[in-house]
Write a protein that holds these residues in place. Structure first.
Motif, mmCIF file in Angstrom:
data_model
loop_
_atom_site.group_PDB
_atom_site.id
_atom_site.type_symbol
_atom_site.label_atom_id
_atom_site.label_comp_id
_atom_site.label_asym_id
_atom_site.label_seq_id
_atom_site.Cartn_x
_atom_site.Cartn_y
_atom_site.Cartn_z
ATOM 1 N N GLY A 23 0.810 -1.190 0.016
ATOM 2 C CA GLY A 23 0.015 -0.051 0.069
ATOM 3 C C GLY A 23 0.783 1.080 -0.078
ATOM 4 N N GLU A 24 1.894 1.290 0.791
ATOM 5 C CA GLU A 24 2.660 2.348 0.775
ATOM 6 C C GLU A 24 3.323 2.436 -0.530
ATOM 7 O OE1 GLU A 24 6.812 3.866 3.123
ATOM 8 O OE2 GLU A 24 6.015 1.936 3.786
ATOM 9 N N ILE A 25 3.718 1.658 -1.085
ATOM 10 C CA ILE A 25 4.484 1.628 -2.598
ATOM 11 C C ILE A 25 3.458 2.164 -3.559
ATOM 12 C CG2 ILE A 25 5.619 0.490 -4.388
ATOM 13 C CD1 ILE A 25 6.814 -1.483 -2.055
ATOM 14 N N ILE A 26 2.069 1.683 -3.623
ATOM 15 C CA ILE A 26 1.082 2.054 -4.349
ATOM 16 C C ILE A 26 0.878 3.630 -4.104
ATOM 17 C CG2 ILE A 26 -1.410 1.874 -5.006
ATOM 18 C CD1 ILE A 26 -1.014 -0.938 -4.504
ATOM 19 N N ALA A 88 -12.942 13.022 -5.878
ATOM 20 C CA ALA A 88 -12.310 11.740 -5.763
ATOM 21 C C ALA A 88 -12.375 10.877 -6.850
ATOM 22 C CB ALA A 88 -12.862 10.895 -4.477
ATOM 23 N N HIS A 89 -11.460 10.354 -7.396
ATOM 24 C CA HIS A 89 -11.508 9.828 -8.726
ATOM 25 C C HIS A 89 -11.020 8.258 -8.676
ATOM 26 C CE1 HIS A 89 -10.641 14.035 -9.080
ATOM 27 N NE2 HIS A 89 -11.592 13.953 -9.986
ATOM 28 N N VAL A 90 -10.474 7.761 -7.809
ATOM 29 C CA VAL A 90 -9.607 6.411 -7.645
ATOM 30 C C VAL A 90 -9.656 5.985 -6.360
ATOM 31 C CG1 VAL A 90 -7.429 5.147 -8.034
ATOM 32 C CG2 VAL A 90 -8.204 7.068 -9.587
ATOM 33 N N LEU A 91 -10.095 4.511 -6.099
ATOM 34 C CA LEU A 91 -9.838 3.871 -4.674
ATOM 35 C C LEU A 91 -9.191 2.642 -5.067
ATOM 36 C CD1 LEU A 91 -10.820 3.163 -1.863
ATOM 37 C CD2 LEU A 91 -12.745 2.059 -2.875
ATOM 38 N N VAL A 92 -8.114 2.521 -4.261
ATOM 39 C CA VAL A 92 -7.414 1.197 -4.333
ATOM 40 C C VAL A 92 -7.647 0.591 -3.103
ATOM 41 C CG1 VAL A 92 -4.969 0.261 -4.542
ATOM 42 C CG2 VAL A 92 -5.555 2.331 -5.604
ATOM 43 N N ASN A 93 -8.430 -0.713 -3.076
ATOM 44 C CA ASN A 93 -8.421 -1.584 -2.164
ATOM 45 C C ASN A 93 -7.769 -2.464 -1.836
ATOM 46 O OD1 ASN A 93 -11.380 -0.695 -0.962
ATOM 47 N ND2 ASN A 93 -11.992 -1.475 -2.702
ATOM 48 N N ASN A 94 -6.497 -2.034 -0.711
ATOM 49 C CA ASN A 94 -5.457 -2.966 -0.534
ATOM 50 C C ASN A 94 -5.334 -3.462 0.687
ATOM 51 O OD1 ASN A 94 -2.454 -3.309 -1.036
ATOM 52 N ND2 ASN A 94 -2.492 -1.999 0.849
ATOM 53 N N ALA A 95 -5.961 -2.653 1.830
ATOM 54 C CA ALA A 95 -5.735 -3.300 3.145
ATOM 55 C C ALA A 95 -6.220 -4.770 3.208
ATOM 56 C CB ALA A 95 -6.672 -2.501 3.909
ATOM 57 N N ALA A 96 -5.513 -5.389 4.115
ATOM 58 C CA ALA A 96 -5.519 -6.908 4.107
ATOM 59 C C ALA A 96 -4.847 -7.265 5.439
ATOM 60 C CB ALA A 96 -5.183 -7.739 2.946
ATOM 61 N N VAL A 97 -5.184 -8.621 6.100
ATOM 62 C CA VAL A 97 -4.636 -9.290 6.886
ATOM 63 C C VAL A 97 -4.296 -10.686 6.581
ATOM 64 C CG1 VAL A 97 -5.345 -7.575 8.948
ATOM 65 C CG2 VAL A 97 -6.645 -9.813 8.017
ATOM 66 N N THR A 98 -3.137 -11.253 6.958
ATOM 67 C CA THR A 98 -2.779 -12.615 6.496
ATOM 68 C C THR A 98 -2.476 -13.325 7.871
ATOM 69 O OG1 THR A 98 -1.753 -11.687 4.483
ATOM 70 C CG2 THR A 98 -1.167 -14.025 5.302
ATOM 71 N N GLY A 217 11.689 -18.279 -11.691
ATOM 72 C CA GLY A 217 13.081 -18.271 -10.822
ATOM 73 C C GLY A 217 13.262 -17.156 -9.981
ATOM 74 N N ASP A 218 12.093 -16.175 -9.547
ATOM 75 C CA ASP A 218 12.471 -15.119 -8.728
ATOM 76 C C ASP A 218 11.009 -14.739 -8.290
ATOM 77 O OD1 ASP A 218 13.794 -13.335 -7.108
ATOM 78 O OD2 ASP A 218 14.697 -12.273 -8.728
ATOM 79 N N ILE A 219 10.956 -13.755 -7.034
ATOM 80 C CA ILE A 219 9.845 -13.047 -6.657
ATOM 81 C C ILE A 219 9.587 -12.055 -7.357
ATOM 82 C CG2 ILE A 219 9.739 -14.372 -4.330
ATOM 83 C CD1 ILE A 219 11.122 -11.704 -3.091
ATOM 84 N N GLY A 220 8.494 -11.295 -7.216
ATOM 85 C CA GLY A 220 7.873 -10.114 -7.988
ATOM 86 C C GLY A 220 8.369 -8.729 -7.376
ATOM 87 N N ASP A 221 8.432 -7.867 -8.277
ATOM 88 C CA ASP A 221 8.953 -6.691 -8.095
ATOM 89 C C ASP A 221 7.534 -5.757 -7.650
ATOM 90 O OD1 ASP A 221 9.437 -3.655 -7.346
ATOM 91 O OD2 ASP A 221 10.765 -3.908 -9.342
ATOM 92 N N PRO A 222 7.157 -5.315 -6.217
ATOM 93 C CA PRO A 222 6.120 -4.494 -5.963
ATOM 94 C C PRO A 222 5.674 -3.296 -6.716
ATOM 95 C CG PRO A 222 7.731 -4.565 -4.036
ATOM 96 C CD PRO A 222 8.119 -5.376 -5.202
ATOM 97 N N LYS A 223 7.063 -2.619 -6.846
ATOM 98 C CA LYS A 223 6.749 -1.388 -7.975
ATOM 99 C C LYS A 223 6.210 -1.788 -9.206
ATOM 100 C CE LYS A 223 10.891 0.763 -5.687
ATOM 101 N NZ LYS A 223 12.271 1.432 -6.049
ATOM 102 N N PHE A 224 6.322 -2.799 -9.783
ATOM 103 C CA PHE A 224 5.631 -3.168 -11.054
ATOM 104 C C PHE A 224 4.092 -3.355 -10.793
ATOM 105 C CE2 PHE A 224 3.367 -6.257 -13.920
ATOM 106 C CZ PHE A 224 3.746 -5.597 -15.053
ATOM 107 N N VAL A 225 3.762 -3.784 -9.671
ATOM 108 C CA VAL A 225 2.177 -3.990 -9.563
ATOM 109 C C VAL A 225 1.808 -2.678 -9.213
ATOM 110 C CG1 VAL A 225 0.670 -4.511 -7.443
ATOM 111 C CG2 VAL A 225 2.457 -6.106 -8.218
ATOM 112 N N ALA A 226 2.651 -1.749 -8.578
ATOM 113 C CA ALA A 226 2.069 -0.366 -8.233
ATOM 114 C C ALA A 226 1.921 0.492 -9.646
ATOM 115 C CB ALA A 226 3.257 0.525 -7.733
ATOM 116 N N GLN A 227 2.724 0.020 -10.684
ATOM 117 C CA GLN A 227 2.638 0.598 -12.206
ATOM 118 C C GLN A 227 1.351 0.108 -12.766
ATOM 119 O OE1 GLN A 227 4.519 3.135 -13.447
ATOM 120 N NE2 GLN A 227 5.374 3.469 -11.527
ATOM 121 N N LEU A 228 1.207 -0.981 -12.487
ATOM 122 C CA LEU A 228 -0.048 -1.702 -12.886
ATOM 123 C C LEU A 228 -1.375 -0.810 -12.305
ATOM 124 C CD1 LEU A 228 -1.368 -3.577 -14.891
ATOM 125 C CD2 LEU A 228 -1.316 -5.346 -13.002
ATOM 126 N N VAL A 229 -1.204 -0.530 -11.106
ATOM 127 C CA VAL A 229 -2.437 0.375 -10.483
ATOM 128 C C VAL A 229 -2.682 1.608 -11.504
ATOM 129 C CG1 VAL A 229 -3.019 1.473 -8.313
ATOM 130 C CG2 VAL A 229 -2.127 -0.922 -8.398
#
Length: 254
Positions: A23-26, A88-98, A217-229
């Protein structure tokens, strides 16, 4: 981060769970692209730290206390955006617990608690902001689903996986309901990303093996997810709705 765009200038976005992690990155990506951003979190101090880092003067980034389990909190957050920035124009529903726990050991109370944040929270956000966007004739909602909601989860609890699968379905329901009003609703389903929660879940001695089991072969970059947002939040994304965008390194293919 993306350079400010004429298409994002003056647009207002709210990110739930924006006080840390993805969420911080987004929130940072949206702000860097020219959005005025409300960093919303149940931990208001964490949200304030992020907002202050984005804009110490508080002109283009603010912190809001938001418990996503409460419809009134979403209504108050929307009212705050209207009072401060006029829209308001955009809502990102990111909050979650695991909570990673074997399925046979999950109590009814724990199941309800996880569903309340992840699924109920997404539902309430879509409902409150969706109604405002509908009446305004434009809006973008991006829901954070998960690979776990598609493949049943491997390192997450059944309640987490079920909630994320439910988000995929809610995304379709709201997309169908709001589409003719100029509102799009999409979901992003990340696999394991380079975030503290992933490193905390997977022991260091097993991390190399963990990555080797991912097709790329690797984990993902959260910054890419933010760019997709950013792409899904843009005014130009009006023909994309009801979709779940996979970012999982090939762990789930369809």
């Amino acid at each position: 981060m993306s350079a400010p765009s004429a298409n994002s200038e003056g647009r207002v976005a709210l990110v739930t769970g924006g006080g840390n992690g993805l969420g911080e990155i987004i929130a940072g990506a949206l702000h860097g692209a020219g959005y005025r951003v409300a960093v919303a979190d149940i931990d208001e101090a964490a949200a304030q730290t992020v907002a202050t880092r984005l804009d110490p003067g508080g002109q283009t980034a603010i912190a809001l206390h938001l418990d996503v389990r409460l419809k009134g909190d979403f209504e108050a957050a929307l009212a705050a955006l209207l009072a401060r920035w006029g829209g308001a124009h955009v809502l990102v529903n990111n909050a979650a617990v695991t909570v990673a726990r074997p399925v046979m050991e999950i109590s009814p109370e724990e199941f309800d608690a996880v569903i309340a944040v992840n699924l109920r929270g997404t539902f309430l956000g879509c409902q409150v902001f969706g109604a405002y966007f509908r009446d305004a004739g434009h809006g973008r909602i991006v829901n954070m689903a998960s690979l776990a909601g598609q493949n049943g989860g491997t390192a997450t609890g059944a309640h987490y996986a079920a909630s994320k699968g439910g988000i995929v379905t809610l995304t379709k329901v709201f997309a169908r309901d709001l589409g003719k009003a100029g509102v799009t609703v999409n979901a992003i389903a990340p696999g394991p990303l380079d975030l503290p929660i992933v490193h905390k879940t997977v022991p260091a001695e097993r991390f190399a093996e963990f990555k080797a089991n991912i097709p790329v072969g690797d984990i993902g970059d959260p910054k890419f997810v933010a760019q997709l947002v950013l792409q899904l939040a843009s005014p130009e994304s009006g023909f994309v709705s009801g979709a779940t965008w996979d970012v999982n390194g090939g762990l789930f293919m369809r």
